[in-house]
Enzyme design. Sequence first.
Site, PDB file in Angstrom:
ATOM      1  N   THR A  33      70.856  50.381  21.333  1.00  0.00           N
ATOM      2  CA  THR A  33      69.811  49.994  20.380  1.00  0.00           C
ATOM      3  C   THR A  33      69.002  51.236  20.022  1.00  0.00           C
ATOM      4  O   THR A  33      68.282  51.786  20.865  1.00  0.00           O
ATOM      5  CB  THR A  33      68.872  48.927  20.979  1.00  0.00           C
ATOM      6  OG1 THR A  33      69.649  47.810  21.404  1.00  0.00           O
ATOM      7  CG2 THR A  33      67.845  48.482  19.950  1.00  0.00           C
TER       8      THR A  33
ATOM      9  N   LYS B  26      60.538  50.208  23.825  1.00  0.00           N
ATOM     10  CA  LYS B  26      61.162  51.128  22.849  1.00  0.00           C
ATOM     11  C   LYS B  26      61.525  50.365  21.577  1.00  0.00           C
ATOM     12  O   LYS B  26      61.297  50.823  20.455  1.00  0.00           O
ATOM     13  CB  LYS B  26      62.378  51.768  23.519  1.00  0.00           C
ATOM     14  CG  LYS B  26      63.338  52.553  22.661  1.00  0.00           C
ATOM     15  CD  LYS B  26      64.639  51.840  22.328  1.00  0.00           C
ATOM     16  CE  LYS B  26      65.465  51.355  23.477  1.00  0.00           C
ATOM     17  NZ  LYS B  26      66.675  50.622  23.114  1.00  0.00           N
TER      18      LYS B  26
ATOM     19  N   LYS C 227      69.048  44.648  14.581  1.00  0.00           N
ATOM     20  CA  LYS C 227      68.778  44.550  16.020  1.00  0.00           C
ATOM     21  C   LYS C 227      67.270  44.689  16.294  1.00  0.00           C
ATOM     22  O   LYS C 227      66.709  43.967  17.123  1.00  0.00           O
ATOM     23  CB  LYS C 227      69.571  45.640  16.755  1.00  0.00           C
ATOM     24  CG  LYS C 227      69.299  45.754  18.235  1.00  0.00           C
ATOM     25  CD  LYS C 227      69.644  44.490  18.999  1.00  0.00           C
ATOM     26  CE  LYS C 227      69.222  44.598  20.462  1.00  0.00           C
ATOM     27  NZ  LYS C 227      69.186  43.284  21.129  1.00  0.00           N
TER      28      LYS C 227
HETATM   29  N1  LIG Z   1      69.861  45.167  29.151  1.00  0.00           N
HETATM   30  C1  LIG Z   1      69.885  44.365  28.113  1.00  0.00           C
HETATM   31  O1  LIG Z   1      69.638  43.161  28.238  1.00  0.00           O
HETATM   32  C2  LIG Z   1      70.205  44.877  26.749  1.00  0.00           C
HETATM   33  C3  LIG Z   1      70.105  46.206  26.425  1.00  0.00           C
HETATM   34  N2  LIG Z   1      70.400  46.607  25.146  1.00  0.00           N
HETATM   35  C4  LIG Z   1      70.327  48.000  24.787  1.00  0.00           C
HETATM   36  O2  LIG Z   1      71.487  48.615  25.331  1.00  0.00           O
HETATM   37  C5  LIG Z   1      71.215  49.955  25.727  1.00  0.00           C
HETATM   38  C6  LIG Z   1      71.538  50.114  27.210  1.00  0.00           C
HETATM   39  O3  LIG Z   1      70.737  49.200  27.926  1.00  0.00           O
HETATM   40  P1  LIG Z   1      70.892  49.004  29.516  1.00  0.00           P
HETATM   41  O4  LIG Z   1      72.302  49.078  29.906  1.00  0.00           O
HETATM   42  O5  LIG Z   1      70.099  47.813  29.835  1.00  0.00           O
HETATM   43  O6  LIG Z   1      70.119  50.291  30.020  1.00  0.00           O
HETATM   44  P2  LIG Z   1      70.172  51.059  31.420  1.00  0.00           P
HETATM   45  O7  LIG Z   1      68.840  51.692  31.561  1.00  0.00           O
HETATM   46  O8  LIG Z   1      70.665  50.154  32.492  1.00  0.00           O
HETATM   47  O9  LIG Z   1      71.295  52.184  31.178  1.00  0.00           O
HETATM   48  C7  LIG Z   1      71.031  53.269  30.328  1.00  0.00           C
HETATM   49  C8  LIG Z   1      72.250  54.153  30.253  1.00  0.00           C
HETATM   50  O10 LIG Z   1      71.931  55.303  29.432  1.00  0.00           O
HETATM   51  C9  LIG Z   1      72.221  56.482  30.188  1.00  0.00           C
HETATM   52  N3  LIG Z   1      71.327  57.568  29.776  1.00  0.00           N
HETATM   53  C10 LIG Z   1      69.982  57.557  29.707  1.00  0.00           C
HETATM   54  N4  LIG Z   1      69.510  58.738  29.260  1.00  0.00           N
HETATM   55  C11 LIG Z   1      70.593  59.526  29.054  1.00  0.00           C
HETATM   56  C12 LIG Z   1      70.776  60.860  28.581  1.00  0.00           C
HETATM   57  N5  LIG Z   1      69.729  61.615  28.225  1.00  0.00           N
HETATM   58  N6  LIG Z   1      72.021  61.328  28.483  1.00  0.00           N
HETATM   59  C13 LIG Z   1      73.087  60.561  28.831  1.00  0.00           C
HETATM   60  N7  LIG Z   1      72.992  59.298  29.281  1.00  0.00           N
HETATM   61  C14 LIG Z   1      71.752  58.777  29.384  1.00  0.00           C
HETATM   62  C15 LIG Z   1      72.043  56.087  31.628  1.00  0.00           C
HETATM   63  O11 LIG Z   1      72.695  57.016  32.470  1.00  0.00           O
HETATM   64  P3  LIG Z   1      72.249  57.163  34.035  1.00  0.00           P
HETATM   65  O12 LIG Z   1      72.998  56.088  34.759  1.00  0.00           O
HETATM   66  O13 LIG Z   1      72.690  58.527  34.405  1.00  0.00           O
HETATM   67  O14 LIG Z   1      70.759  56.993  34.078  1.00  0.00           O
HETATM   68  C16 LIG Z   1      72.713  54.711  31.605  1.00  0.00           C
HETATM   69  O15 LIG Z   1      74.115  54.840  31.604  1.00  0.00           O
HETATM   70  C17 LIG Z   1      69.744  50.200  25.379  1.00  0.00           C
HETATM   71  O16 LIG Z   1      69.682  50.780  24.109  1.00  0.00           O
HETATM   72  C18 LIG Z   1      69.163  48.785  25.341  1.00  0.00           C
HETATM   73  O17 LIG Z   1      68.022  48.688  24.514  1.00  0.00           O
HETATM   74  C19 LIG Z   1      70.828  45.732  24.188  1.00  0.00           C
HETATM   75  C20 LIG Z   1      70.960  44.409  24.471  1.00  0.00           C
HETATM   76  C21 LIG Z   1      70.634  43.875  25.765  1.00  0.00           C
HETATM   77  O1  LIG Z   2      68.137  43.621  23.625  1.00  0.00           O
HETATM   78  C1  LIG Z   2      68.045  42.727  24.428  1.00  0.00           C
HETATM   79  C2  LIG Z   2      68.674  41.435  24.272  1.00  0.00           C
HETATM   80  O2  LIG Z   2      68.502  40.567  25.162  1.00  0.00           O
HETATM   81  O3  LIG Z   2      69.358  41.234  23.256  1.00  0.00           O
END
Ligand SMILES: NC(=O)C1=CN([C@@H]2O[C@H](COP(=O)(O)OP(=O)(O)OC[C@H]3O[C@@H](n4cnc5c(N)ncnc54)[C@H](OP(=O)(O)O)[C@@H]3O)[C@@H](O)[C@H]2O)C=CC1
Ligand SMILES: O=CC(=O)O
Length: 291
Positions: free
Chosen positions: A95, A238, A170
């Site tokens: 996102t 965010k 989104k």
């Molecule tokens: N969780 C949810 O319910 C939902 C989330 N989203 C969106 O999906 C995306 C991922 O969410 P989610 O999985 O929950 O997040 P997490 O915080 O669990 O995971 C984030 C990921 O991004 C990586 N990351 C962060 N910073 C960097 C960087 N500078 N360089 C490389 N890799 C990086 C992390 O790596 P590392 O493991 O090394 O920290 C990890 O793999 C977000 O944009 C979120 O808004 C969308 C729908 C639902």
């Molecule tokens: O981005 C979060 C979700 O639940 O969708």
Amino acid sequence: MEVGFLGLGIMGKAMAMNLLRHGFKVTVWNRTLSKCEELVQFGASVGETPAAVVKKCKYTIAMLSDPSAALAVVFNKDGVLEQISEGKGYIDMSTVDADTSIKINEAIVQKGGVFLEAPVSGSKKPAEDGQLVILAAGDKTLYEEAIPAFDVMGKKSFFLGQVGNGAKMKLVVNMIMGSMMNAFSEGLVLADRSGLSQQILLDVLDLGAIANPMFKMKGPAMIQSNYSPAFPLKHQQKDMRLALALGDENAVSMPVAAAANEAFKTARSLDLGDLDFSAVLEAVKVSKNKA
Ligand SMILES: NC(=O)C1=CN([C@@H]2O[C@H](COP(=O)(O)OP(=O)(O)OC[C@H]3O[C@@H](n4cnc5c(N)ncnc54)[C@H](OP(=O)(O)O)[C@@H]3O)[C@@H](O)[C@H]2O)C=CC1
Ligand SMILES: O=CC(=O)O
């Protein structure tokens, strides 16, 4: 079909796992490389860098935390851009805002590759169950080629046209969700401080016109102050911030979303950013404490 997968956080891990379960050959990379190990046990290969994954795979999917992570993985040393070329597709499901997606698209296309943004609606459980809603935009041919993967990760895919439209859709959806979570939290606090049962409030809500899966799923845990993260609060804040910027660009006044954003910021200042976004309830409780 062989795909690369960059980013194994809450969502990425579940999505990559689904691809593996359905017979895709998956090469994974995560900034913290140790998180790849669990996927390896289910048949994944590991790429040492995003560039190595793109070099190996025709299609690479990313699921990263925010715009700065999405940009870093593409533009930094050993990033996607070093190996993307004609015949390769890059699909960013994180996102982010439209500007970030557009910047990534331009760079990929300049190198001869094709790009699709495909953020998802649905959280940890829908990701585990392959029930996400996919909001794709960008290269139509890549979208059609990615359908077998989308069908495994999601229950419905939308193609929304030019790059940026997926990000915008989104952000609109999550702006509504974050605002609803705040109203819900205020309702829970108001019920409690008025001497009412929060459980009965949940039962009443569930029987009426504003019943919804989010209240039903999160409510019981919230009244137990259990905020085990499915959607981390820092990511919801965010999304509110990016949605408010979209409102600025389009001169759309969003006082409700702005107030919700403040509550999420307060929650972050209380160190609740890594908990589920429903932990905003704790910020609402603090703000409604009697003098
Ligand atoms: N969780 C949810 O319910 C939902 C989330 N989203 C969106 O999906 C995306 C991922 O969410 P989610 O999985 O929950 O997040 P997490 O915080 O669990 O995971 C984030 C990921 O991004 C990586 N990351 C962060 N910073 C960097 C960087 N500078 N360089 C490389 N890799 C990086 C992390 O790596 P590392 O493991 O090394 O920290 C990890 O793999 C977000 O944009 C979120 O808004 C969308 C729908 C639902
Ligand atoms: O981005 C979060 C979700 O639940 O969708």
